[in-house]
Design a protein around this motif. Structure first.
Motif: not given
Length: 134
Positions: A1-22
């Protein structure tokens, strides 16, 4: 898996966690609003005969619970009675045992012999705090 793809998944996970928190915080505010409204209505009912609360609105989302009551009547055992056309009080969702009474309009003190005292107040009126013991 490429580095860009890993970073994208981490960002999506962080946004999802922030959305759940809100969403959780918003749901907590609505739950606290319902609980405080029920406790205010229960306190008025417990005040006995002659106590009344015309209407009760809650706003202040998401940081405060501001209750605006209309048609407030609070009797006492000695025959005295307090009436207010409108009363506004605020508390925080996580600290509902401390209220600040911000506005009181049409405040009248009625004596046992029918005496009426109209009171005009300005600014914050009172800071009320209590524990589970009363």
């Amino acid at each position: 898996m490429s580095e860009a793809r890993k970073t994208g998944r981490v960002l999506i996970g962080l946004w999802a966690a922030a959305g759940i928190l809100v969403m959780g915080a918003g749901a907590g505010w609505f739950w606290a609003a319902e609980q405080t409204t029920a406790s205010v209505r229960a306190a008025v009912a417990k005040a006995g005969a002659g106590a009344a609360l015309g209407g009760l609105n809650v706003n202040g989302f998401p940081f405060r619970l501001t209750h605006e009551a209309t048609g407030v009547v609070l009797p006492s055992a000695g025959g005295w009675r307090i009436e207010a056309a409108r009363l506004t009080a605020t508390t925080l969702p996580l600290e509902t045992n401390h209220w600040v009474v911000e506005e009181i309009e049409g405040l009248t003190l009625l004596g046992p012999q029918g005496a009426r005292y109209a009171l005009a107040l300005t600014g914050p009126q009172a800071s009320l705090s209590w524990t589970s013991r009363g």
